[in-house]
Design an enzyme around this catalytic site. Sequence first.
Site, PDB file in Angstrom:
ATOM      1  N   GLU A 167       0.804  -1.224   0.000  1.00  0.00           N
ATOM      2  CA  GLU A 167       0.000   0.000   0.000  1.00  0.00           C
ATOM      3  C   GLU A 167       0.835   1.271   0.000  1.00  0.00           C
ATOM      4  OE1 GLU A 167      -2.951  -0.154   3.059  1.00  0.00           O
ATOM      5  OE2 GLU A 167      -3.935  -1.877   2.178  1.00  0.00           O
ATOM      6  N   GLU A 356      -5.471  -8.740   0.900  1.00  0.00           N
ATOM      7  CA  GLU A 356      -6.131  -8.369   2.154  1.00  0.00           C
ATOM      8  C   GLU A 356      -7.605  -8.135   1.866  1.00  0.00           C
ATOM      9  OE1 GLU A 356      -4.579  -5.104   4.455  1.00  0.00           O
ATOM     10  OE2 GLU A 356      -2.505  -5.700   4.048  1.00  0.00           O
TER      11      GLU A 356
HETATM   12  C1  BGC Z   1      -3.128  -2.537   5.845  1.00  0.00           C
HETATM   13  C2  BGC Z   1      -3.175  -3.310   7.137  1.00  0.00           C
HETATM   14  C3  BGC Z   1      -4.292  -2.766   8.014  1.00  0.00           C
HETATM   15  C4  BGC Z   1      -5.603  -2.997   7.303  1.00  0.00           C
HETATM   16  C5  BGC Z   1      -6.831  -2.524   8.076  1.00  0.00           C
HETATM   17  C6  BGC Z   1      -4.484  -2.254   5.261  1.00  0.00           C
HETATM   18  O1  BGC Z   1      -4.515  -0.918   4.889  1.00  0.00           O
HETATM   19  O2  BGC Z   1      -2.271  -3.125   4.925  1.00  0.00           O
HETATM   20  O3  BGC Z   1      -1.916  -3.231   7.728  1.00  0.00           O
HETATM   21  O4  BGC Z   1      -4.299  -3.326   9.270  1.00  0.00           O
HETATM   22  O5  BGC Z   1      -5.604  -2.347   6.065  1.00  0.00           O
HETATM   23  O6  BGC Z   1      -6.810  -1.166   8.282  1.00  0.00           O
END
Ligand code: BGC
Length: 450
Positions: A167, A356
Amino acid sequence: MTDITFPKDFLWGAATASYQVEGYPLADGAGISNWHHFCHQPGRISNDHNGDIGPAQYYLYKEDVQLMKWLGLKAYRFSISWSRIFPDGESKPNHKGMDYYNRLIDQLLTNGIHPWVTMFHWDLPQALEDKYGGWRSRDTVKAFGDYVAYVTSKISDRVGNYFTVNEITCFTVLGYGNGIFAPGLKLDKKTVNQTVHHGCLAHGIASQAIRANALRPVKIGLAENMKAVVPLIADDESIEAARKAFRWYSSSRLTPMHEAAYPEEWLEEQEFDAPDFTDDDMKIIATPNDFIGINIYNPTYVRADTSSSKGFAEVPLQEGHPCMNMPWLYVDPSITYWAPRLLNEIWGVNDVYITENGCAALDRLEHDGKVYDTGRLMYLRNHFIAASKAISEGWPLKGYFVWSLMDNFEWASGFDKRFGIIYVNYQTLKRTPKVSAEFYRKVILDNRVL
Ligand code: BGC
């Protein structure tokens, strides 16, 4: 309705990041990272929390790998903390830091789980912030290349899949622009654009460093949080508008990575604030990827708009749009369908991993010892259904990593927000799989959603 199934080789995984789960950031000779430094400044983090102990995966990794095995995970995405390997960011490596990751990797492999390694998930050695101004400087990009080369030479006999950076906008715009993340600065737009440019350059340099130092064939990409664009109505005009919007919103990252240039209109819009760059930079940024990892949580709706030169208009989310327990975590599961499709349609990307996806919820440990996280269960189930639809239509979605394996240090929100499918009691460090973990386990086992 047809069966909601997944291909045999679909990669089911879970993700974490070093500063969020490891704890003990200074153990075994590690240096101070920017996040350690930031968290210890009063007022920066909710309740002044910090990652000093957290879920303590640094010491409890064996237990965590057993939980991953119970879940049936095929892959674990974790990040390496640069300041554990090079305490001052460059020069002399700290072997004890490397040993930790070697132990973790071996433990995963022994239990049949593939390590997927992120080289940088925001914890920069503070020494590089002090010495060079962190991501404001090309010297940090160079140091990153050297660190990545070193790590690759130590782990690529066993690790085949890499994410360069996680990111880019989060460690640049949020860190140097609005100051909510480390290093907590509020600088001018030109400087911030320059940090983003350096983030992209770091991705390209790291890809080349991994390829040059790998001991066997490897696959490389990044984990990017572009806007997850959804056409408001799935008619041809909206879908075309979604393609235009996706490319436009990615102007400073995925677009140059795929087109070896910033879009002209974007550069014009930045005017004097455009980053400084060379032709060579753009070639490096466009180093081919083997896959694209996407971190997707919430939708951005667009519709066609012929009155705009961009050809689309964003439709703001209305009050009352379903939202999980995080101010920005609005819900629309169709993002898992549209993101792989748009990546393929715009740039011909053939391997997409959701690196993610998940949500925070107000989890509570009940008297029967369970955490009934119905909201998360609903969130995951529906995202899986949309993922299966994407695959059945032939869009190139190859795997899914839930965020997150376990509750962890949620950056500026500290421990107030729980994103894990495994509950962590931060007093006792006891791990308890939530009901969503039981659900995920069943999905992986059956390779389908009922
Ligand atoms: C990040 C994580 C974060 C998640 C939830 C993503 O932006 O890579 O490190 O915990 O979102 O906010």
